[in-house]
Design a protein around this motif. Structure first.
Motif, PDB file in Angstrom:
ATOM      1  N   LEU A  14       0.821  -1.215   0.000  1.00 22.41           N
ATOM      2  CA  LEU A  14       0.000   0.000   0.000  1.00 22.41           C
ATOM      3  C   LEU A  14       0.856   1.267   0.000  1.00 22.41           C
ATOM      4  CD1 LEU A  14      -2.814  -0.941   2.547  1.00 22.41           C
ATOM      5  CD2 LEU A  14      -3.184  -0.327   0.157  1.00 22.41           C
ATOM      6  N   VAL A  15       1.841   1.349   0.891  1.00 22.90           N
ATOM      7  CA  VAL A  15       2.611   2.582   1.036  1.00 22.90           C
ATOM      8  C   VAL A  15       3.496   2.826  -0.179  1.00 22.90           C
ATOM      9  CG1 VAL A  15       4.625   1.618   2.251  1.00 22.90           C
ATOM     10  CG2 VAL A  15       3.881   3.967   2.719  1.00 22.90           C
ATOM     11  N   GLN A  16       3.982   1.756  -0.814  1.00 20.51           N
ATOM     12  CA  GLN A  16       4.772   1.953  -2.031  1.00 20.51           C
ATOM     13  C   GLN A  16       3.899   2.433  -3.190  1.00 20.51           C
ATOM     14  OE1 GLN A  16       8.233  -1.099  -2.702  1.00 20.51           O
ATOM     15  NE2 GLN A  16       6.539  -2.188  -1.744  1.00 20.51           N
ATOM     16  N   THR A  17       2.665   1.963  -3.228  1.00 17.26           N
ATOM     17  CA  THR A  17       1.788   2.280  -4.352  1.00 17.26           C
ATOM     18  C   THR A  17       1.089   3.621  -4.183  1.00 17.26           C
ATOM     19  OG1 THR A  17       1.394  -0.094  -4.641  1.00 17.26           O
ATOM     20  CG2 THR A  17      -0.106   1.416  -5.775  1.00 17.26           C
ATOM     21  N   TRP A  18       0.630   3.921  -2.942  1.00 16.71           N
ATOM     22  CA  TRP A  18      -0.181   5.131  -2.723  1.00 16.71           C
ATOM     23  C   TRP A  18       0.462   6.160  -1.794  1.00 16.71           C
ATOM     24  CZ3 TRP A  18      -2.761   0.417  -3.450  1.00 16.71           C
ATOM     25  CH2 TRP A  18      -3.674   0.403  -4.509  1.00 16.71           C
ATOM     26  N   GLY A  19       1.591   5.841  -1.177  1.00 20.74           N
ATOM     27  CA  GLY A  19       2.194   6.789  -0.248  1.00 20.74           C
ATOM     28  C   GLY A  19       1.450   6.798   1.072  1.00 20.74           C
ATOM     29  N   LYS A  20       1.002   7.949   1.503  1.00 24.21           N
ATOM     30  CA  LYS A  20       0.280   8.077   2.774  1.00 24.21           C
ATOM     31  C   LYS A  20      -1.042   7.314   2.714  1.00 24.21           C
ATOM     32  CE  LYS A  20       0.225  12.579   2.709  1.00 24.21           C
ATOM     33  NZ  LYS A  20      -0.047  13.973   3.147  1.00 24.21           N
ATOM     34  N   VAL A  21      -1.252   6.438   3.689  1.00 26.74           N
ATOM     35  CA  VAL A  21      -2.502   5.686   3.788  1.00 26.74           C
ATOM     36  C   VAL A  21      -2.924   5.635   5.256  1.00 26.74           C
ATOM     37  CG1 VAL A  21      -2.145   4.264   1.732  1.00 26.74           C
ATOM     38  CG2 VAL A  21      -1.238   3.496   3.945  1.00 26.74           C
ATOM     39  N   PRO A  22      -4.191   5.368   5.540  1.00 25.00           N
ATOM     40  CA  PRO A  22      -4.615   5.272   6.940  1.00 25.00           C
ATOM     41  C   PRO A  22      -3.911   4.122   7.659  1.00 25.00           C
ATOM     42  CG  PRO A  22      -6.512   5.491   5.486  1.00 25.00           C
ATOM     43  CD  PRO A  22      -5.330   5.238   4.613  1.00 25.00           C
ATOM     44  N   LEU A  23      -3.609   4.331   8.923  1.00 24.81           N
ATOM     45  CA  LEU A  23      -3.105   3.258   9.775  1.00 24.81           C
ATOM     46  C   LEU A  23      -4.291   2.691  10.548  1.00 24.81           C
ATOM     47  CD1 LEU A  23       0.317   4.393  11.310  1.00 24.81           C
ATOM     48  CD2 LEU A  23      -0.115   2.556   9.677  1.00 24.81           C
ATOM     49  N   ILE A  24      -4.719   1.535  10.167  1.00 26.13           N
ATOM     50  CA  ILE A  24      -5.879   0.901  10.811  1.00 26.13           C
ATOM     51  C   ILE A  24      -5.371  -0.322  11.556  1.00 26.13           C
ATOM     52  CG2 ILE A  24      -8.106  -0.211  10.465  1.00 26.13           C
ATOM     53  CD1 ILE A  24      -8.417   1.436   7.909  1.00 26.13           C
ATOM     54  N   ILE A  25      -5.375  -0.228  12.877  1.00 21.82           N
ATOM     55  CA  ILE A  25      -4.893  -1.351  13.686  1.00 21.82           C
ATOM     56  C   ILE A  25      -5.977  -1.865  14.622  1.00 21.82           C
ATOM     57  CG2 ILE A  25      -2.483  -0.638  13.560  1.00 21.82           C
ATOM     58  CD1 ILE A  25      -2.775   0.595  16.319  1.00 21.82           C
ATOM     59  N   ASN A  26      -7.130  -1.198  14.628  1.00 21.96           N
ATOM     60  CA  ASN A  26      -8.264  -1.637  15.437  1.00 21.96           C
ATOM     61  C   ASN A  26      -9.499  -1.673  14.543  1.00 21.96           C
ATOM     62  OD1 ASN A  26      -6.966  -1.804  18.127  1.00 21.96           O
ATOM     63  ND2 ASN A  26      -6.637   0.389  17.837  1.00 21.96           N
ATOM     64  N   GLU A  27     -10.649  -1.441  15.111  1.00 22.92           N
ATOM     65  CA  GLU A  27     -11.865  -1.396  14.305  1.00 22.92           C
ATOM     66  C   GLU A  27     -11.854  -0.153  13.416  1.00 22.92           C
ATOM     67  OE1 GLU A  27     -14.355  -3.674  14.132  1.00 22.92           O
ATOM     68  OE2 GLU A  27     -13.068  -4.935  15.378  1.00 22.92           O
ATOM     69  N   THR A  28     -12.432  -0.278  12.235  1.00 23.15           N
ATOM     70  CA  THR A  28     -12.494   0.869  11.332  1.00 23.15           C
ATOM     71  C   THR A  28     -13.647   1.794  11.729  1.00 23.15           C
ATOM     72  OG1 THR A  28     -13.920  -0.348   9.809  1.00 23.15           O
ATOM     73  CG2 THR A  28     -11.557  -0.445   9.410  1.00 23.15           C
ATOM     74  N   THR A  29     -13.453   3.074  11.467  1.00 28.07           N
ATOM     75  CA  THR A  29     -14.501   4.060  11.728  1.00 28.07           C
ATOM     76  C   THR A  29     -15.113   4.583  10.435  1.00 28.07           C
ATOM     77  OG1 THR A  29     -12.993   5.962  11.681  1.00 28.07           O
ATOM     78  CG2 THR A  29     -13.247   4.780  13.789  1.00 28.07           C
ATOM     79  N   GLY A  30     -14.387   4.407   9.324  1.00 18.96           N
ATOM     80  CA  GLY A  30     -14.849   4.979   8.063  1.00 18.96           C
ATOM     81  C   GLY A  30     -14.512   6.441   7.916  1.00 18.96           C
ATOM     82  N   GLU A  31     -13.797   7.000   8.911  1.00 17.70           N
ATOM     83  CA  GLU A  31     -13.434   8.414   8.864  1.00 17.70           C
ATOM     84  C   GLU A  31     -11.927   8.606   9.052  1.00 17.70           C
ATOM     85  OE1 GLU A  31     -15.804  10.259  11.870  1.00 17.70           O
ATOM     86  OE2 GLU A  31     -17.690  10.006  10.770  1.00 17.70           O
ATOM     87  N   GLU A  32     -11.153   7.576   8.766  1.00 16.04           N
ATOM     88  CA  GLU A  32      -9.707   7.639   8.996  1.00 16.04           C
ATOM     89  C   GLU A  32      -9.029   8.665   8.083  1.00 16.04           C
ATOM     90  OE1 GLU A  32     -11.020   3.666  10.458  1.00 16.04           O
ATOM     91  OE2 GLU A  32     -11.344   4.779   8.586  1.00 16.04           O
ATOM     92  N   PHE A  33      -7.996   9.291   8.619  1.00 19.81           N
ATOM     93  CA  PHE A  33      -7.127  10.181   7.850  1.00 19.81           C
ATOM     94  C   PHE A  33      -5.914   9.388   7.368  1.00 19.81           C
ATOM     95  CE2 PHE A  33      -9.585  13.081  10.393  1.00 19.81           C
ATOM     96  CZ  PHE A  33      -9.757  14.211   9.595  1.00 19.81           C
ATOM     97  N   ARG A  34      -5.259   9.911   6.352  1.00 16.74           N
ATOM     98  CA  ARG A  34      -4.033   9.291   5.860  1.00 16.74           C
ATOM     99  C   ARG A  34      -2.877   9.611   6.797  1.00 16.74           C
ATOM    100  NH1 ARG A  34      -3.563  10.959  -0.368  1.00 16.74           N
ATOM    101  NH2 ARG A  34      -1.945   9.355  -0.326  1.00 16.74           N
ATOM    102  N   SER A  35      -2.115   8.588   7.166  1.00 18.98           N
ATOM    103  CA  SER A  35      -0.944   8.766   8.020  1.00 18.98           C
ATOM    104  C   SER A  35       0.296   9.022   7.167  1.00 18.98           C
ATOM    105  CB  SER A  35      -0.724   7.525   8.888  1.00 18.98           C
ATOM    106  OG  SER A  35      -1.802   7.326   9.771  1.00 18.98           O
ATOM    107  N   SER A  36       1.320   9.579   7.780  1.00 21.89           N
ATOM    108  CA  SER A  36       2.549   9.868   7.048  1.00 21.89           C
ATOM    109  C   SER A  36       3.210   8.579   6.592  1.00 21.89           C
ATOM    110  CB  SER A  36       3.520  10.654   7.929  1.00 21.89           C
ATOM    111  OG  SER A  36       4.059   9.824   8.949  1.00 21.89           O
ATOM    112  N   ILE A  37       4.007   8.688   5.545  1.00 22.32           N
ATOM    113  CA  ILE A  37       4.742   7.529   5.040  1.00 22.32           C
ATOM    114  C   ILE A  37       5.647   6.963   6.122  1.00 22.32           C
ATOM    115  CG2 ILE A  37       6.526   6.824   3.396  1.00 22.32           C
ATOM    116  CD1 ILE A  37       5.238   8.746   1.379  1.00 22.32           C
ATOM    117  N   GLN A  38       6.301   7.826   6.878  1.00 22.05           N
ATOM    118  CA  GLN A  38       7.184   7.366   7.945  1.00 22.05           C
ATOM    119  C   GLN A  38       6.412   6.581   9.000  1.00 22.05           C
ATOM    120  OE1 GLN A  38      10.896   7.915   8.321  1.00 22.05           O
ATOM    121  NE2 GLN A  38      10.159   6.094   9.373  1.00 22.05           N
ATOM    122  N   ASP A  39       5.233   7.047   9.367  1.00 17.06           N
ATOM    123  CA  ASP A  39       4.444   6.334  10.370  1.00 17.06           C
ATOM    124  C   ASP A  39       4.013   4.954   9.871  1.00 17.06           C
ATOM    125  OD1 ASP A  39       4.682   8.351  12.219  1.00 17.06           O
ATOM    126  OD2 ASP A  39       2.697   9.219  11.841  1.00 17.06           O
TER     127      ASP A  39
END
Length: 408
Positions: A68-93
């Motif tokens: 995902l990060v190689q293809t799209w760069g910043k993507v949401p970090l989802i490690i629990n239940e999804t909310t449907g309102e996630e923001f994109r996290s930094s590539i480093q994160d």
């Protein structure tokens, strides 16, 4: 669209075959990762059964986020239940999570699985191999953390010195249903039917369907013309057994130049030409030993500023199998370019993507400029905006917090 550098956020194929399945893998992995600590068991069961099982989920989540990060760069970090309102996290994160997941996987995955499933399930060496690739990627664009070259070389060396893997003597055997990943596979999708004596098979009676790779109706009964070689790349590809195993240069005696598509055809996923659809037991490599050798060669040279004997030995092992002469006497820059070329030939049309090698080395523009005039025409001017894919428009519609990548 992608071949012409004119991709659309409405491209359903990218969403259907890449974006959506990767998120499904992450959500499934999260269910295991967030639940394993509550599974009852003795100390022995926790250490030898529960943690290794959880470690597979950590590995799969890392693998999916890496894609995902190689293809799209910043993507949401989802490690629990999804909310449907996630923001994109930094590539480093995102990479920080990948490192954490792979460190857990490396610590708790077994060296081998006692049930004999072998390379069909991630092992400790598979985690080390993926860590090596992630480190190598982080040393290039966009993060350009050159300190990661040394870490990539170290992890690759650990796989090399494990003694568990070796190059298949005959490159063509990698694409044989009867041989496949026996010595070279580190982590492999294995299909089989029948499945007797196939260690690590993913599903009993399951086969991989590879549709035939581009035949026009007038040549071999119909086809989709999807998996085709690029003309300039094919012409520059060094002759030898590796090239012969990678391409069909004719169909039924018709040279590729005279096919309706006017392109050489990829042979790796087409064991025969008897039908348009081919159900096959062929292994799909996620990680193989040749990749580790070339990661080590590249990262070692970059980390110490020159190619030493070990770096030459690594790349030359891959070259010798391909029927090419050994390299020697190169500057650091010349050696690096040679490794990138070697990777392009060795992994043509594989999931070890040439595209990712090009973007981390910032050579997309240079390579595209060499395109043969008979290829698909490039639309507009290639910039760094083209290095990342557009976020699927359907997801942005559902979650406006998923801002679009520049240029789309």
């Amino acid at each position: 669209e992608f071949d012409s550098f004119n991709a659309s956020a409405a491209n359903n194929w990218m969403a259907q075959w890449k974006w959506n399945p990767l998120w499904e893998s992450i959500l499934s992995s999260n269910a295991v990762i967030n639940g394993w600590v509550n599974v009852p068991g003795t100390v022995d069961e926790i250490e030898n059964e529960i943690k290794p099982t959880a470690a597979m989920a950590y590995y799969i989540r890392a693998l999916a986020y890496f894609d995902l990060v190689q293809t799209w760069g910043k993507v949401p970090l989802i490690i629990n239940e999804t909310t449907g309102e996630e923001f994109r996290s930094s590539i480093q994160d995102v990479y920080n999570l990948i490192y954490e997941d792979l460190e857990f996987a490396e610590a708790y995955l077994p060296k081998s699985w006692e049930d004999g499933t072998g390379i069909g399930r991630p092992s400790k060496m598979a985690a080390k191999a993926l860590l090596a690739k992630v480190y190598l990627t982080n040393a290039g664009w966009p993060l350009k953390d050159v300190s990661k070259y040394e870490l990539a070389a170290t992890k690759a060396k650990e796989v090399m010195t494990s003694g568990e893997f070796s190059l298949e003597p005959n490159f063509k055997d990698l694409w044989s249903e009867d041989n496949g990943a026996l010595n070279e596979g580190i982590f492999v999708f294995r299909m089989c039917d029948p499945c007797a004596n196939v260690p690590g098979a993913w599903a009993s009676g399951a086969k991989t369907n590879f549709y035939k790779i581009g035949f026009a109706a007038t040549e071999n009964g119909g086809g989709f013309e999807d998996l085709l070689g690029e003309i300039r790349f094919f012409n520059d590809f060094p002759a030898g057994p590796r090239k012969e195993a990678t391409y069909y240069d004719n169909v039924g005696g018709i040279p590729w130049q005279n096919l309706a598509s006017g392109r050489p055809l990829i042979a790796k996923y087409g064991p025969n030409l008897s039908s348009i659809w081919k159900s096959t037991n062929e292994d799909i490599f996620i990680s193989r030993y040749a990749d580790i050798l070339l990661i080590f060669a590249e990262a070692s040279n970059k980390s110490i500023g020159n190619p030493n004997t070990e770096a030459y030995d690594a790349i030359n092992a891959v070259r010798l199998r391909a029927g090419l002469a050994e390299l020697t006497g190169l500057t650091s820059d010349e050696f690096h370019d040679a490794v990138i070329d070697e990777r392009s030939w060795e992994f043509t049309a594989e999931y070890t993507s040439r595209w990712f090698d090009m973007i981390r080395n910032e050579i997309v523009e240079e390579v595209a400029a060499k395109r043969d005039p008979d290829e698909v025409s490039i639309i507009g001017t290639i910039t760094k905006d083209n290095y990342l894919a557009p976020i699927p428009i359907a997801d942005i519609t559902l979650n406006p917090n998923l801002t679009q990548n520049p240029g789309y």
